[in-house]
Design a protein around this motif. Sequence first.
Motif, short mmCIF file in Angstrom:
data_model
loop_
_atom_site.label_atom_id
_atom_site.label_comp_id
_atom_site.label_asym_id
_atom_site.label_seq_id
_atom_site.Cartn_x
_atom_site.Cartn_y
_atom_site.Cartn_z
N LEU A 71 10.95 4.73 3.86
CA LEU A 71 11.62 5.25 2.66
C LEU A 71 10.59 5.75 1.64
N SER A 72 9.49 5.01 1.48
CA SER A 72 8.44 5.44 0.54
C SER A 72 7.89 6.80 0.94
N TYR A 73 7.67 6.99 2.23
CA TYR A 73 7.09 8.27 2.66
C TYR A 73 8.10 9.41 2.66
N ILE A 74 9.36 9.10 2.79
CA ILE A 74 10.39 10.14 2.62
C ILE A 74 10.37 10.65 1.17
N LEU A 75 10.28 9.72 0.22
CA LEU A 75 10.21 10.09 -1.20
C LEU A 75 8.91 10.83 -1.52
N ILE A 76 7.80 10.38 -0.91
CA ILE A 76 6.52 11.06 -1.11
C ILE A 76 6.59 12.49 -0.56
N MET A 91 0.83 -1.21 0.00
CA MET A 91 0.00 0.00 0.00
C MET A 91 0.86 1.26 0.00
N ALA A 92 2.01 1.20 0.70
CA ALA A 92 2.93 2.34 0.70
C ALA A 92 3.52 2.55 -0.69
N VAL A 93 3.86 1.46 -1.37
CA VAL A 93 4.38 1.56 -2.74
C VAL A 93 3.30 2.12 -3.66
N ASP A 94 2.05 1.68 -3.45
CA ASP A 94 0.94 2.21 -4.24
C ASP A 94 0.82 3.72 -4.07
N ARG A 95 0.95 4.21 -2.84
CA ARG A 95 0.88 5.66 -2.58
C ARG A 95 2.07 6.37 -3.23
N TYR A 96 3.25 5.74 -3.16
CA TYR A 96 4.44 6.35 -3.76
C TYR A 96 4.27 6.50 -5.28
N VAL A 97 3.80 5.46 -5.93
CA VAL A 97 3.62 5.52 -7.38
C VAL A 97 2.53 6.53 -7.73
N ALA A 98 1.45 6.55 -6.95
CA ALA A 98 0.34 7.47 -7.23
C ALA A 98 0.77 8.93 -7.11
N VAL A 99 1.65 9.22 -6.14
CA VAL A 99 2.07 10.60 -5.90
C VAL A 99 3.25 11.00 -6.78
N CYS A 100 4.23 10.12 -6.87
CA CYS A 100 5.48 10.47 -7.57
C CYS A 100 5.46 10.15 -9.07
N LEU A 126 -1.23 19.85 0.72
CA LEU A 126 -2.16 19.22 1.66
C LEU A 126 -3.11 18.27 0.94
N LYS A 127 -3.54 18.65 -0.26
CA LYS A 127 -4.46 17.81 -1.02
C LYS A 127 -3.81 16.48 -1.40
N VAL A 128 -2.56 16.53 -1.85
CA VAL A 128 -1.85 15.31 -2.25
C VAL A 128 -1.53 14.46 -1.02
N PHE A 129 -1.02 15.10 0.02
CA PHE A 129 -0.59 14.32 1.19
C PHE A 129 -1.79 13.74 1.95
N SER A 130 -2.96 14.38 1.82
CA SER A 130 -4.15 13.87 2.51
C SER A 130 -4.56 12.50 2.00
N THR A 131 -4.15 12.16 0.77
CA THR A 131 -4.46 10.83 0.23
C THR A 131 -3.67 9.74 0.93
N CYS A 132 -2.65 10.11 1.70
CA CYS A 132 -1.80 9.14 2.39
C CYS A 132 -2.13 9.02 3.87
N ALA A 183 8.48 14.75 -2.84
CA ALA A 183 7.67 15.10 -4.01
C ALA A 183 6.60 16.13 -3.66
N VAL A 184 5.99 15.96 -2.49
CA VAL A 184 4.94 16.89 -2.06
C VAL A 184 5.52 18.28 -1.83
N LEU A 185 6.69 18.36 -1.21
CA LEU A 185 7.30 19.66 -0.91
C LEU A 185 7.73 20.41 -2.17
#
Length: 318
Positions: A218-223, A120-129, A237-243, A226-228
């Motif tokens: 590590l996934s959330y560090i990369l996310i 699920m963390a990888v899914d969030r990483y791919v969706a955001v990055c 906030l909109k992108v990070f709220s999905t996580c 990307a968010v910053l």
Amino acid sequence: MSFPNSSDLSPPSFILASIPGLEAAHFWVAMLLCSIYILAVTGNCAVLFIVKVEPSLHAPMYFFLCMLAAIDLALSTSTVPRVLSFYWFNTREISFGACLVQMFFIHTLSAIESTVLLAMAVDRYVAVCHPLRHAAILTNAATAKIGLVAMARGVLFFLPLPLLLLPLPFCSSRVLSHSFCLHQDVMNLACANTTPSLVYGLTAILLVMGLDAVFICLSYILILKAVLRLASWKERLKVFSTCIAHICVVLVFYVPLIGLSVVHRFGKDLAPLVHIIMGNIYILVPAVLNPIIYGVRTKQIQRRILNLIHIHNNRTAQ
């Protein structure tokens, strides 16, 4: 209950731990646990049903959520009914074979859940990055394969745990520190050298739960990086709220796991009540909170639940 002083290569049973000082209130303790268990079963079954009937939720993230719900149902069902029979019918003994089977299910299902959380963390990483590649990378077929890999990984790593305990002799004390069977707990009752079992158990946990936790971080560090890079705080906030829901579920799983591990490794002098409470938190809290977290964060799940409640109220009114 007395036991012989000699060791036994095939112990007939272990004794499950009860909450000290509350022997007279076992019925009410069981009622509390039963209520929590019913809440967990209802919530996770609702998630499975809603994802099945809501076409907009037929996506990898929600298939992973269904996997979590199925795991939580299996994990709570492999432990809580046995605990309830102990409190209601005073059946404190659990056979050696049943104890090893229960131990296998608890540790294997926990490993599978850890792997699904990583997916699920990888899914969030791919969706955001990499949003443009998300649909091509995480297809429904890929999601199903990840689920099978998670199952195989859990079985391969944690099947040896009960097998390593089979040849060990056990001493006269057969009293566990929990109301169910965990590897560390049963191993501590052996009268022989448990170093191979101890080393393997620690290695398996580090290679599965420990490694998963590292990759999730590590996934959330990369996310976060990307968010910053986004221009406005509103977009960030909109992108990070999905996580947020996934972060909460990760914490709900890993905090009790770490707490229980610390109690086992360093809490020999702690009161028995601490061991029992930590064990119950580890089994029940994720199963209860996961559906609530995703129910609050997912509008489609909220809407479907409200529709079901509305339909039920209309039928009742008629």
